[in-house]
Design a protein around this motif. Structure first.
Motif, PDB file in Angstrom:
ATOM      1  N   SER A 129      -0.306  15.385  12.216  1.00 55.96           N
ATOM      2  CA  SER A 129       1.339  15.671  12.665  1.00 55.96           C
ATOM      3  C   SER A 129       2.401  15.465  11.617  1.00 55.96           C
ATOM      4  CB  SER A 129       0.901  15.126  14.017  1.00 55.96           C
ATOM      5  OG  SER A 129       1.249  14.279  14.185  1.00 55.96           O
ATOM      6  N   ILE A 130       2.286  14.350  11.193  1.00 55.26           N
ATOM      7  CA  ILE A 130       3.516  14.233  10.975  1.00 55.26           C
ATOM      8  C   ILE A 130       3.839  14.944   9.845  1.00 55.26           C
ATOM      9  CG2 ILE A 130       4.072  12.069   9.692  1.00 55.26           C
ATOM     10  CD1 ILE A 130       3.329   9.960  11.668  1.00 55.26           C
TER      11      ILE A 130
ATOM     12  N   VAL B 151      -2.851  11.300  13.997  1.00 51.30           N
ATOM     13  CA  VAL B 151      -1.187  11.468  13.941  1.00 51.30           C
ATOM     14  C   VAL B 151      -0.586  11.724  12.441  1.00 51.30           C
ATOM     15  CG1 VAL B 151      -0.423   9.155  13.990  1.00 51.30           C
ATOM     16  CG2 VAL B 151      -1.904   9.720  16.386  1.00 51.30           C
TER      17      VAL B 151
ATOM     18  N   ASN C 167       4.935  19.019   9.857  1.00 51.78           N
ATOM     19  CA  ASN C 167       5.672  18.945  10.999  1.00 51.78           C
ATOM     20  C   ASN C 167       6.981  19.605  10.337  1.00 51.78           C
ATOM     21  OD1 ASN C 167       8.212  18.372  12.358  1.00 51.78           O
ATOM     22  ND2 ASN C 167       8.023  16.403  12.693  1.00 51.78           N
TER      23      ASN C 167
END
Length: 128
Positions: free
Chosen positions: A39-40, A36, A43
């Motif tokens: 992936s943030i 999580v 980005n």
């Protein structure tokens, strides 16, 4: 208002708690491949900002000093003036970092990439 004991506890533990909190985010991201958070942070929207952050860090002190030493009268620091100064320094730092990136960092990175890639190719051909 906080009591003396509450203020002492805050001053004693606040920085340690902040470092532990940041560590709880950073350590799993790098060592445990946390999905999580990684992936943030990876980005594509963060890519332009990631290229400018070091330039912003390097140049914002110079912009702050230029602003502070250019003020001709006493600066009243109310909430609105702090907001104006903050936004002005942030925007000016971002623009200056963009100029530094476009005219200094990117050309040297391309030069380095061109030089190293041709050098690596020559070394590979020599070793054959």
């Amino acid at each position: 208002e906080w009591t003396t004991d509450q203020s002492a506890a805050y001053l004693t533990f606040s920085r340690t708690a902040f470092v532990i909190g940041v560590g709880l985010i950073v350590v799993p991201t790098f060592f445990l491949h946390s999905g999580v958070i990684k992936s943030i942070l990876s980005n594509y929207l963060f890519a332009p900002l990631a290229k400018l952050t070091y330039g912003i860090y390097v140049i914002h002190f110079m912009i702050l000093y230029a602003f502070i030493f250019s003020v001709q009268s006493t600066l009243v620091m109310n909430d609105l003036n702090v907001l104006y100064v903050y936004l002005g320094v942030v925007v000016t730092s971002m623009m200056a970092a963009l100029i530094l990136y476009l005219f200094i960092e990117m050309p040297f990175a391309k030069l380095d990439q061109t030089y190293l890639s041709s050098r690596v190719k020559r070394n590979m051909l020599k070793n054959l």
